[in-house]
Write a protein that holds these residues in place. Sequence first.
Motif, PDB file in Angstrom:
ATOM      1  N   VAL A 222       0.847  -1.285   0.142  1.00  0.00           N
ATOM      2  CA  VAL A 222      -0.069  -0.117  -0.061  1.00  0.00           C
ATOM      3  C   VAL A 222       0.920   1.217  -0.038  1.00  0.00           C
ATOM      4  CG1 VAL A 222      -2.019  -1.163   1.112  1.00  0.00           C
ATOM      5  CG2 VAL A 222      -0.188  -0.184   2.544  1.00  0.00           C
ATOM      6  N   SER A 223       2.205   1.061   0.243  1.00  0.00           N
ATOM      7  CA  SER A 223       3.053   2.299   0.270  1.00  0.00           C
ATOM      8  C   SER A 223       4.324   1.744   0.230  1.00  0.00           C
ATOM      9  CB  SER A 223       2.764   3.227   1.628  1.00  0.00           C
ATOM     10  OG  SER A 223       3.614   4.223   1.479  1.00  0.00           O
ATOM     11  N   TRP A 224       5.394   2.780  -0.337  1.00  0.00           N
ATOM     12  CA  TRP A 224       6.815   2.463  -0.496  1.00  0.00           C
ATOM     13  C   TRP A 224       7.573   3.734   0.092  1.00  0.00           C
ATOM     14  CZ3 TRP A 224       9.463  -1.845  -2.442  1.00  0.00           C
ATOM     15  CH2 TRP A 224       8.761  -2.801  -2.946  1.00  0.00           C
ATOM     16  N   GLY A 225       8.715   3.443   0.627  1.00  0.00           N
ATOM     17  CA  GLY A 225       9.530   4.556   1.203  1.00  0.00           C
ATOM     18  C   GLY A 225      10.875   4.117   1.481  1.00  0.00           C
ATOM     19  N   TYR A 226      11.722   4.680   2.418  1.00  0.00           N
ATOM     20  CA  TYR A 226      13.087   4.545   2.404  1.00  0.00           C
ATOM     21  C   TYR A 226      13.184   4.361   4.104  1.00  0.00           C
ATOM     22  CZ  TYR A 226      18.104   5.264   3.254  1.00  0.00           C
ATOM     23  OH  TYR A 226      19.300   5.213   3.852  1.00  0.00           O
TER      24      TYR A 226
ATOM     25  N   ASN B   6      21.512   4.354  -0.335  1.00  0.00           N
ATOM     26  CA  ASN B   6      21.122   5.370  -1.262  1.00  0.00           C
ATOM     27  C   ASN B   6      19.602   5.452  -0.817  1.00  0.00           C
ATOM     28  OD1 ASN B   6      19.494   3.292  -2.238  1.00  0.00           O
ATOM     29  ND2 ASN B   6      20.794   2.946  -3.779  1.00  0.00           N
ATOM     30  N   PHE B   7      18.909   6.201  -1.256  1.00  0.00           N
ATOM     31  CA  PHE B   7      17.533   6.808  -0.976  1.00  0.00           C
ATOM     32  C   PHE B   7      16.513   6.239  -1.941  1.00  0.00           C
ATOM     33  CE2 PHE B   7      20.114  10.141   1.079  1.00  0.00           C
ATOM     34  CZ  PHE B   7      19.839   9.993   2.433  1.00  0.00           C
ATOM     35  N   ASP B   8      16.671   5.138  -2.444  1.00  0.00           N
ATOM     36  CA  ASP B   8      15.905   4.279  -3.359  1.00  0.00           C
ATOM     37  C   ASP B   8      15.001   3.588  -2.401  1.00  0.00           C
ATOM     38  OD1 ASP B   8      17.291   5.023  -5.351  1.00  0.00           O
ATOM     39  OD2 ASP B   8      18.268   3.085  -5.705  1.00  0.00           O
TER      40      ASP B   8
ATOM     41  N   PRO C  65      13.308   3.364  -8.554  1.00  0.00           N
ATOM     42  CA  PRO C  65      13.498   4.885  -9.302  1.00  0.00           C
ATOM     43  C   PRO C  65      13.426   5.067 -10.405  1.00  0.00           C
ATOM     44  CG  PRO C  65      15.427   3.512  -7.982  1.00  0.00           C
ATOM     45  CD  PRO C  65      14.343   2.785  -8.141  1.00  0.00           C
ATOM     46  N   ASN C  66      13.327   6.248 -10.805  1.00  0.00           N
ATOM     47  CA  ASN C  66      13.075   6.601 -12.416  1.00  0.00           C
ATOM     48  C   ASN C  66      12.079   5.785 -13.016  1.00  0.00           C
ATOM     49  OD1 ASN C  66      15.028   8.526 -12.027  1.00  0.00           O
ATOM     50  ND2 ASN C  66      16.635   6.774 -12.317  1.00  0.00           N
ATOM     51  N   SER C  67      10.716   5.383 -12.171  1.00  0.00           N
ATOM     52  CA  SER C  67       9.766   4.600 -13.052  1.00  0.00           C
ATOM     53  C   SER C  67       8.787   5.274 -13.759  1.00  0.00           C
ATOM     54  CB  SER C  67       9.242   3.772 -11.888  1.00  0.00           C
ATOM     55  OG  SER C  67       8.593   4.491 -11.050  1.00  0.00           O
ATOM     56  N   GLY C  68       8.805   6.577 -13.694  1.00  0.00           N
ATOM     57  CA  GLY C  68       7.776   7.562 -14.597  1.00  0.00           C
ATOM     58  C   GLY C  68       6.551   7.901 -13.750  1.00  0.00           C
ATOM     59  N   PHE C  69       5.761   8.228 -14.613  1.00  0.00           N
ATOM     60  CA  PHE C  69       4.348   8.556 -14.133  1.00  0.00           C
ATOM     61  C   PHE C  69       3.304   7.628 -14.528  1.00  0.00           C
ATOM     62  CE2 PHE C  69       6.690  12.495 -13.745  1.00  0.00           C
ATOM     63  CZ  PHE C  69       6.512  12.613 -12.233  1.00  0.00           C
TER      64      PHE C  69
END
Length: 121
Positions: free
Chosen positions: A47-51, A59-61, A106-110
């Motif tokens: 339901v949610s992703w974070g660092y 890194n902050f991925d 990271p960099n997965s776009g919209f």
Amino acid sequence: MTRFRTTTLALAAAAMVALAAAPAQAAPGDVTTTCASTATPQGYVDVSWGYSASCGTQNFDPNIKQIKQLTGLPIGTVVQACGSAYYPVGWVQTSSYYSSSCVAFPNSGFNNNAWTLKRVS
């Protein structure tokens, strides 16, 4: 100083184990946080992703995820979920959309990365 370092390492290891372990006996609808390297258990959705530094990357991925227990929720229940894990049998996707809280890579776009799910059976 050695005792402090040993205690700190033991506490850090315990925190990582707690984050990596699958939730035990969660109630329907409960949300738990786990390291991203842990597979989402059957009956749960992301339901949610974070660092978090506690999951061991420099890194902050995204490296942690919140997972929600869907097993046991009543028919007709609607939930919002990230598209990073399959949803359980008995649930259907009613829509898909982009959510900034569901960026798992990271960099997965919209692109659409989240779903509205409904329990049908």
